[in-house]
Design an enzyme around this catalytic site. Structure first.
Site, PDB file in Angstrom:
ATOM      1  CG  ASP A   1       1.179  -3.285  -1.637  1.00 33.78           C
ATOM      2  OD1 ASP A   1       2.076  -4.070  -1.986  1.00 33.78           O
ATOM      3  OD2 ASP A   1       0.344  -3.557  -0.758  1.00 33.78           O
TER       4      ASP A   1
ATOM      5  CG  ASP B   1       4.951  -8.038  -1.620  1.00 37.56           C
ATOM      6  OD1 ASP B   1       4.131  -7.316  -2.218  1.00 37.56           O
ATOM      7  OD2 ASP B   1       5.062  -8.050  -0.381  1.00 37.56           O
TER       8      ASP B   1
END
Length: 474
Positions: free
Chosen positions: A154, A352
């Site tokens: 992530d 992201d």
């Protein structure tokens, strides 16, 4: 008699002309449906839905690259038949993550702003920003001898962690818990260590540094901060990081599925990317696979493919762990959508890996939707799907012709999206434009992973730029 014959012939010629014109129109539509080009995608409807079985194709990268798969996909070891969330659940969880980003980035940016500095503006730095569970997994080795673990990666998080023995409250995961007592290179991080002092949620218990992370979807991990050997790729010293700092979780709950933990690639010193910089170089790259039945890669270091186009990496002082870039425009079918660059510039844009659907300022999304829908009038509309409001029914069609979408970034970089970055396909009767509105023009924009698929996405932290290379997984 001759006059009657001439009138009959004249009527016959007109009818023939009408028939020929109709045939020409039909032929032109047929030719248009079969034609492709840089401004359109022509795809078979039967290919819209992903394969039900894994068809791995190893992506090209360096020897230490980690194989990347979607955690709900056929190629994922975590996937159980019938255990995947519905499309509505995926999109609803995605909105939870977006809400987290918006809460963290609310308010004016003071990134590199001399005027703000002169006014004495000071915003707290948030280290290890927790957003919510992400979508793609890799396998890493931890400890000596090494044990392999499947973890989510992530870019919106910093601290890496796995579940450990002894565990007070752990969710069910794919592999046995990491046992620190079985690793000869494991050590707990003491309370006075710099790594502990940098944690926003760091505390002390029996001389050990404790961490706590609560994610935007209310998932949570608590445990001891620790050091051990991390092995990336083949088991050899050249692929190892000695003294890797991570969280050894012993109280973990939430929407992690059966992943063994999470590895953060944010910009804080505790992230995997930062800890690996001395060995592999400052930065990293990845390619997210085109479909859920394929594989991509995650590679440490900032090596870029020859075809990569770069744009500036932007920093904001209120959220220093995030990777920002400047989106300045959008094209649909080769034509620039009429929206001022200021509409994108005012809130800014973060890239992201864990957000699925790209979010745009309200005015930018409205302009994109209008342009796209205007070129999709031949197709029957379908009901909205969660956050996606522009959907189509392709039932009964052999092929569909979809206008291309390109994202334009500061400095001239252009992201020409593949078909998979334009439409989110839940089923043949519900294929939706894979963008959503923020609902206002002030919330931060987000470049989601649907639009990053198949590109080599390069985070060149040393030179403060982000690059995109087409066909990165091939």
């Amino acid at each position: 008699m001759a006059s009657v014959t001439r009138r009959a012939l004249s009527r016959g010629c007109r009818r023939l002309a009408v028939v020929l014109l109709a045939l020409a129109v039909v032929a032109s539509f047929a030719a248009e449906d079969e034609s492709s080009g840089p401004d359109w995608h022509v795809v078979s409807v039967t290919s819209l839905l992903p394969d039900a079985v894994c068809k791995p194709k190893r992506a090209v990268s360096n020897s230490s690259a980690l194989s990347v798969v979607h955690r709900h996909a056929p190629c994922s070891p975590l996937q159980a038949r019938g255990g995947e969330p519905s499309h509505a659940e995926i999109l609803d969880r995605d909105q939870d993550r977006v809400d987290s980003i918006h809460r963290l980035t609310a308010g004016p940016s003071t990134a590199d702003d001399p005027a703000s500095a002169s006014k004495g503006v000071s915003l707290p730095a948030r280290r290890g920003v927790p957003l919510g569970t992400a979508n793609y997994i890799v396998s890493v080795g931890l400890g000596t001898p090494k044990r392999d673990f499947l973890v989510v990666f992530d870019t919106g998080s910093d601290l890496s962690w796995v579940q450990c023995k002894p565990c007070d409250d752990c969710y069910q995961q794919h592999d046995p818990l990491f046992d620190p007592s079985q690793s000869t290179t494991y050590s707990a991080v003491p309370c006075g260590a710099p790594e502990c002092r940098r944690l926003d949620s760091g505390s002390c218990s029996s001389g050990k540094c404790r961490y706590e992370v609560v994610y935007g979807d209310m998932s949570q991990t608590d445990g001891n901060l620790a050091r051990d050997t991390l092995t990336l790729g083949p088991s050899s010293s050249s692929d190892q990081l000695q003294g890797f700092v991570f969280g050894c979780g012993d109280d973990d709950t939430g929407l992690f599925g059966k992943a063994d933990g999470l590895f953060g690639l944010g910009r804080d010193k505790v992230s995997l990317a930062s800890q690996a910089a001395a060995k592999y170089g400052t930065g990293f790259s990845y390619c997210l696979p085109s479909s859920s039945s394929a594989e991509g890669y995650l590679s440490l270091g900032s090596a870029a493919p020859p075809n990569a186009q770069f744009t500036a990496m932007v920093t904001r002082s209120d959220t220093p762990s995030f990777y920002y870039l400047n989106l300045v425009g959008i094209k649909v079918a080769g034509r620039t959508v009429r929206v001022s660059p200021a509409v994108f510039r005012t809130p800014g844009t973060v890239i992201d890996s864990g957000t699925v659907i790209t979010r745009l300022p309200s005015r930018a999304y409205s302009a994109l939707r209008s342009s796209f829908a205007g070129l999709m009038r031949r197709y029957k509309r379908a009901p909205a799907l969660s956050i996606l409001d522009t959907c189509y029914d392709f039932t009964g069609r052999a092929k569909v012709r979809i206008p291309s979408v390109a994202l334009l970034f500061d400095g001239g970089a252009t992201l020409n999206l593949g078909f998979g970055g334009v439409l989110y396909v839940a089923k043949k009767s519900q294929a939706c434009l894979a963008f959503a509105s923020n609902g206002d023009d002030t919330s931060i924009g987000i470049l989601g992973n649907m639009q990053q698929k198949t590109f080599a996405v390069v985070y060149d932290v040393a030179n403060q730029k982000i690059g995109f290379g087409a066909k990165g997984c091939s």
